[in-house]
Design a protein around this motif. Structure first.
Motif, PDB file in Angstrom:
ATOM      1  N   ASN A  95      13.378  11.901   4.291  1.00 14.47           N
ATOM      2  CA  ASN A  95      13.847  13.174   4.838  1.00 14.47           C
ATOM      3  C   ASN A  95      14.842  12.987   5.972  1.00 14.47           C
ATOM      4  O   ASN A  95      15.367  13.961   6.506  1.00 14.47           O
ATOM      5  N   GLY A  96      15.069  11.745   6.381  1.00 15.03           N
ATOM      6  CA  GLY A  96      15.992  11.474   7.482  1.00 15.03           C
ATOM      7  C   GLY A  96      15.408  11.794   8.843  1.00 15.03           C
ATOM      8  O   GLY A  96      16.136  12.073   9.790  1.00 15.03           O
ATOM      9  N   ASP A  97      14.075  11.737   8.969  1.00 13.57           N
ATOM     10  CA  ASP A  97      13.418  12.082  10.229  1.00 13.57           C
ATOM     11  C   ASP A  97      13.532  10.990  11.290  1.00 13.57           C
ATOM     12  O   ASP A  97      13.377  11.261  12.473  1.00 13.57           O
ATOM     13  N   ASN A  98      13.764   9.750  10.885  1.00  8.59           N
ATOM     14  CA  ASN A  98      13.771   8.645  11.845  1.00  8.59           C
ATOM     15  C   ASN A  98      15.170   8.388  12.400  1.00  8.59           C
ATOM     16  O   ASN A  98      16.168   8.759  11.808  1.00  8.59           O
ATOM     17  N   ILE A  99      15.192   7.753  13.562  1.00  4.74           N
ATOM     18  CA  ILE A  99      16.439   7.265  14.161  1.00  4.74           C
ATOM     19  C   ILE A  99      16.222   5.784  14.412  1.00  4.74           C
ATOM     20  O   ILE A  99      15.276   5.407  15.101  1.00  4.74           O
ATOM     21  N   GLY A 100      17.067   4.928  13.874  1.00  5.90           N
ATOM     22  CA  GLY A 100      16.905   3.484  14.019  1.00  5.90           C
ATOM     23  C   GLY A 100      15.906   2.950  13.016  1.00  5.90           C
ATOM     24  O   GLY A 100      15.647   3.554  11.981  1.00  5.90           O
ATOM     25  N   LYS A 101      15.344   1.801  13.333  1.00  8.63           N
ATOM     26  CA  LYS A 101      14.393   1.130  12.451  1.00  8.63           C
ATOM     27  C   LYS A 101      13.038   1.814  12.562  1.00  8.63           C
ATOM     28  O   LYS A 101      12.495   1.993  13.637  1.00  8.63           O
ATOM     29  N   LYS A 102      12.471   2.224  11.417  1.00 14.14           N
ATOM     30  CA  LYS A 102      11.154   2.877  11.403  1.00 14.14           C
ATOM     31  C   LYS A 102      10.080   1.808  11.371  1.00 14.14           C
ATOM     32  O   LYS A 102      10.115   0.897  10.550  1.00 14.14           O
ATOM     33  N   ILE A 103       9.144   1.886  12.310  1.00 21.13           N
ATOM     34  CA  ILE A 103       8.052   0.932  12.425  1.00 21.13           C
ATOM     35  C   ILE A 103       6.744   1.694  12.542  1.00 21.13           C
ATOM     36  O   ILE A 103       6.658   2.698  13.236  1.00 21.13           O
ATOM     37  N   VAL A 104       5.710   1.204  11.850  1.00 24.15           N
ATOM     38  CA  VAL A 104       4.370   1.742  12.034  1.00 24.15           C
ATOM     39  C   VAL A 104       3.541   0.640  12.683  1.00 24.15           C
ATOM     40  O   VAL A 104       3.353  -0.431  12.117  1.00 24.15           O
ATOM     41  N   CYS A 105       3.097   0.897  13.900  1.00 27.12           N
ATOM     42  CA  CYS A 105       2.271  -0.050  14.652  1.00 27.12           C
ATOM     43  C   CYS A 105       0.811   0.172  14.271  1.00 27.12           C
ATOM     44  O   CYS A 105       0.241   1.226  14.548  1.00 27.12           O
ATOM     45  N   LEU A 106       0.224  -0.825  13.608  1.00 26.16           N
ATOM     46  CA  LEU A 106      -1.154  -0.682  13.157  1.00 26.16           C
ATOM     47  C   LEU A 106      -2.164  -1.104  14.208  1.00 26.16           C
ATOM     48  O   LEU A 106      -3.273  -0.601  14.239  1.00 26.16           O
ATOM     49  N   ALA A 107      -1.779  -2.045  15.081  1.00 24.97           N
ATOM     50  CA  ALA A 107      -2.697  -2.507  16.132  1.00 24.97           C
ATOM     51  C   ALA A 107      -1.878  -3.054  17.297  1.00 24.97           C
ATOM     52  O   ALA A 107      -0.794  -3.598  17.106  1.00 24.97           O
ATOM     53  N   LYS A 108      -2.392  -2.922  18.486  1.00 23.23           N
ATOM     54  CA  LYS A 108      -1.766  -3.514  19.666  1.00 23.23           C
ATOM     55  C   LYS A 108      -1.954  -5.024  19.623  1.00 23.23           C
ATOM     56  O   LYS A 108      -2.965  -5.514  19.169  1.00 23.23           O
TER      57      LYS A 108
END
Length: 109
Positions: A95-108
């Motif tokens: 949908n073009g919602d992100n800006i830059g590289k999209k990352i999902v952080c699963l754990a610290k």
């Protein structure tokens, strides 16, 4: 975006195109710039694949690493947190919602 860019380009402008993510999900949706603008402004449009430049990858990696190391290049990251955010993050890419590289952080760390 392509249509808006073409409408605002100067004569003899050049456009490079790599990736057509909107076409992956909606075959009926096609980018269609005004051909009259392309002709009158003598605009060049050229497509390429990232694989066309694999022979330059080692040089690219060395230069880019140094740019990042010496803060001459800044990475823009759009970070979502938690496994529950994976579906919306993935759909957001299309949908073009992100800006830059999209990352999902699963754990610290």
């Amino acid at each position: 975006m392509l249509e808006a860019a073409i409408c605002n380009m100067k004569a003899f402008g050049r456009v490079v195109v790599c990736g057509v993510i909107s076409h992956y999900t909606d075959i009926g949706k096609r980018a269609s710039p005004s051909m009259i603008d392309i002709v009158y402004n003598r605009i060049t449009i050229k497509g390429f694949l990232a694989s066309d430049f694999m022979n330059d990858f080692a040089n690219f990696l060395a230069k880019t690493s140094n740019y990042l190391r010496f803060e001459k290049l800044h990475v823009i990251e759009d970070i979502s947190t938690g496994v529950e955010s994976v579906p919306s993050a993935f759909i957001g890419l299309f949908n073009g919602d992100n800006i830059g590289k999209k990352i999902v952080c699963l754990a610290k760390e």
